[in-house]
Design a protein around this motif. Structure first.
Motif, PDB file in Angstrom:
ATOM      1  N   ARG A 184     -11.897  -8.009  40.380  1.00  0.00           N
ATOM      2  CA  ARG A 184     -11.528  -7.236  39.196  1.00  0.00           C
ATOM      3  C   ARG A 184     -12.356  -5.962  39.113  1.00  0.00           C
ATOM      4  O   ARG A 184     -13.526  -5.920  39.520  1.00  0.00           O
ATOM      5  N   VAL A 185     -11.737  -4.891  38.590  1.00  0.00           N
ATOM      6  CA  VAL A 185     -12.430  -3.634  38.338  1.00  0.00           C
ATOM      7  C   VAL A 185     -12.048  -3.127  36.956  1.00  0.00           C
ATOM      8  O   VAL A 185     -11.047  -3.552  36.371  1.00  0.00           O
ATOM      9  N   GLY A 186     -12.842  -2.230  36.430  1.00  0.00           N
ATOM     10  CA  GLY A 186     -12.545  -1.596  35.160  1.00  0.00           C
ATOM     11  C   GLY A 186     -13.148  -0.205  35.175  1.00  0.00           C
ATOM     12  O   GLY A 186     -13.795   0.198  36.145  1.00  0.00           O
ATOM     13  N   GLY A 187     -12.955   0.524  34.097  1.00  0.00           N
ATOM     14  CA  GLY A 187     -13.552   1.845  34.062  1.00  0.00           C
ATOM     15  C   GLY A 187     -12.961   2.712  32.966  1.00  0.00           C
ATOM     16  O   GLY A 187     -12.212   2.248  32.095  1.00  0.00           O
ATOM     17  N   ARG A 188     -13.307   3.971  33.057  1.00  0.00           N
ATOM     18  CA  ARG A 188     -12.908   4.945  32.052  1.00  0.00           C
ATOM     19  C   ARG A 188     -12.231   6.133  32.721  1.00  0.00           C
ATOM     20  O   ARG A 188     -12.699   6.621  33.754  1.00  0.00           O
ATOM     21  N   ALA A 189     -11.129   6.565  32.136  1.00  0.00           N
ATOM     22  CA  ALA A 189     -10.435   7.770  32.591  1.00  0.00           C
ATOM     23  C   ALA A 189     -10.326   8.692  31.387  1.00  0.00           C
ATOM     24  O   ALA A 189      -9.393   8.574  30.587  1.00  0.00           O
ATOM     25  N   ALA A 190     -11.319   9.562  31.240  1.00  0.00           N
ATOM     26  CA  ALA A 190     -11.440  10.396  30.036  1.00  0.00           C
ATOM     27  C   ALA A 190     -11.630   9.477  28.833  1.00  0.00           C
ATOM     28  O   ALA A 190     -12.553   8.668  28.818  1.00  0.00           O
ATOM     29  N   ILE A 191     -10.745   9.538  27.818  1.00  0.00           N
ATOM     30  CA  ILE A 191     -10.916   8.697  26.634  1.00  0.00           C
ATOM     31  C   ILE A 191     -10.215   7.353  26.772  1.00  0.00           C
ATOM     32  O   ILE A 191     -10.308   6.503  25.883  1.00  0.00           O
ATOM     33  N   ASN A 192      -9.533   7.128  27.876  1.00  0.00           N
ATOM     34  CA  ASN A 192      -8.822   5.870  28.101  1.00  0.00           C
ATOM     35  C   ASN A 192      -9.651   4.898  28.923  1.00  0.00           C
ATOM     36  O   ASN A 192     -10.487   5.299  29.740  1.00  0.00           O
ATOM     37  N   ARG A 193      -9.398   3.617  28.718  1.00  0.00           N
ATOM     38  CA  ARG A 193     -10.015   2.551  29.485  1.00  0.00           C
ATOM     39  C   ARG A 193      -8.966   1.904  30.381  1.00  0.00           C
ATOM     40  O   ARG A 193      -7.784   1.852  30.022  1.00  0.00           O
ATOM     41  N   PHE A 194      -9.416   1.442  31.547  1.00  0.00           N
ATOM     42  CA  PHE A 194      -8.466   0.786  32.440  1.00  0.00           C
ATOM     43  C   PHE A 194      -9.093  -0.458  33.044  1.00  0.00           C
ATOM     44  O   PHE A 194     -10.319  -0.625  33.069  1.00  0.00           O
ATOM     45  N   THR A 195      -8.238  -1.332  33.535  1.00  0.00           N
ATOM     46  CA  THR A 195      -8.672  -2.532  34.234  1.00  0.00           C
ATOM     47  C   THR A 195      -7.631  -2.863  35.294  1.00  0.00           C
ATOM     48  O   THR A 195      -6.477  -2.407  35.202  1.00  0.00           O
ATOM     49  N   GLY A 196      -8.036  -3.620  36.305  1.00  0.00           N
ATOM     50  CA  GLY A 196      -7.092  -3.928  37.372  1.00  0.00           C
ATOM     51  C   GLY A 196      -7.685  -4.856  38.402  1.00  0.00           C
ATOM     52  O   GLY A 196      -8.848  -5.269  38.315  1.00  0.00           O
TER      53      GLY A 196
END
Length: 262
Positions: A184-196
């Motif tokens: 699993r990974v996660g993170g930030r793209a500007a003001i958005n959060r993501f996971t995958g």
């Protein structure tokens, strides 16, 4: 001699390429420092020796092999080459101002931390053939495959494409990547959060997806969409000197990250 050196640089990349077949059994993965180059110029048909052999000891020249990416570093410049298998060897190609450059790799041999190989480049207009013998040694600072990823956090520095285009986030346009529990990974793209999801191979191959992200509108000029799109296409990785490099498909570019300590 500059042509020979450039040929050699490509060759270095190729050497790693050739090593791709050997890499799965612990062959030539990693980063290599060039210790010596011996170049000889022949006539195109190879029947007449025109110049050399000339021996050189390059300064700071490195070749990095990670999965299917091949990067040459010389005088602060990083260059990526395309590679394909041809018979028992490999062919390296790259577009340049003077036209397409093609180099063939052969006679790859690794003994401990030493690596030797031969590169051949043909120059039809000049009716010459350049043959370069390379001697390299394993360079320090390259981590083993899969080491140090889980539990680490990274911030995007830039996305450098093979056509020399470079995309960088602004100071307030933060892009991060965190390797969570296995797979699993996660993170930030500007003001958005993501996971995958994330699959990492022992040969430094890497695949993300599917990636889910929040959909808040990002500020004008943000590279968030580009970041998430390119992240989803990454094919391999390399850890070196505290930096993480993700290779994009077909040698189209590299994503560069710096490590976050908090």
């Amino acid at each position: 001699m500059n042509n020979i050196l450039r040929c050699g640089a490509i060759v270095m990349v190729g050497m790693l390429a050739m090593g791709a077949a050997q890499a799965q059994s612990g062959g030539i993965q990693g980063r290599w420092k060039v210790r010596s180059i011996t170049s000889t110029t022949f006539s195109l048909d190879g029947k007449e020796k025109l110049k050399g052999p000339f021996a050189e000891t390059p300064g700071e020249m490195y070749l990095t092999f990670a999965a299917r990416s091949y990067v040459v570093e010389e005088s602060g410049k990083r260059t990526t080459y395309a590679m394909r298998k041809s018979g028992t060897g490999y062919v390296l190609t790259r577009k340049a101002e003077e036209g397409a450059i093609t180099i063939r790799l052969s006679r790859i041999r690794r003994t401990g931390n030493a690596l030797r190989f031969t590169s051949t480049r043909y120059d039809a207009p000049r009716r010459e053939r350049y043959v370069v013998q390379w001697v390299c040694e394993a360079a320090p600072g390259t981590e083993k495959p899969r080491a140090g990823l889980q539990g680490t956090r990274w911030q995007l520095v830039e996305i450098a494409y093979s056509d020399d285009k470079v995309v960088k986030p602004s100071e307030n346009d933060v892009m991060t990547l965190e390797f969570l529990a296995e797979g699993r990974v996660g993170g930030r793209a500007a003001i958005n959060r993501f996971t995958g999801g994330c699959t990492i191979g022992a040969d430094r191959s890497l695949r993300f997806g599917p990636i889910a992200s929040t959909r808040a509108a990002v500020p004008e000029g943000s590279i968030a969409d580009t970041y998430l799109r390119e992240l989803g296409t990454a094919t391999s990785y390399l850890l070196r000197d505290g930096m993480l490099y993700l290779q994009l498909p077909l040698d189209t570019g590299v994503m560069k990250f710096r490590k976050l300590t908090q």
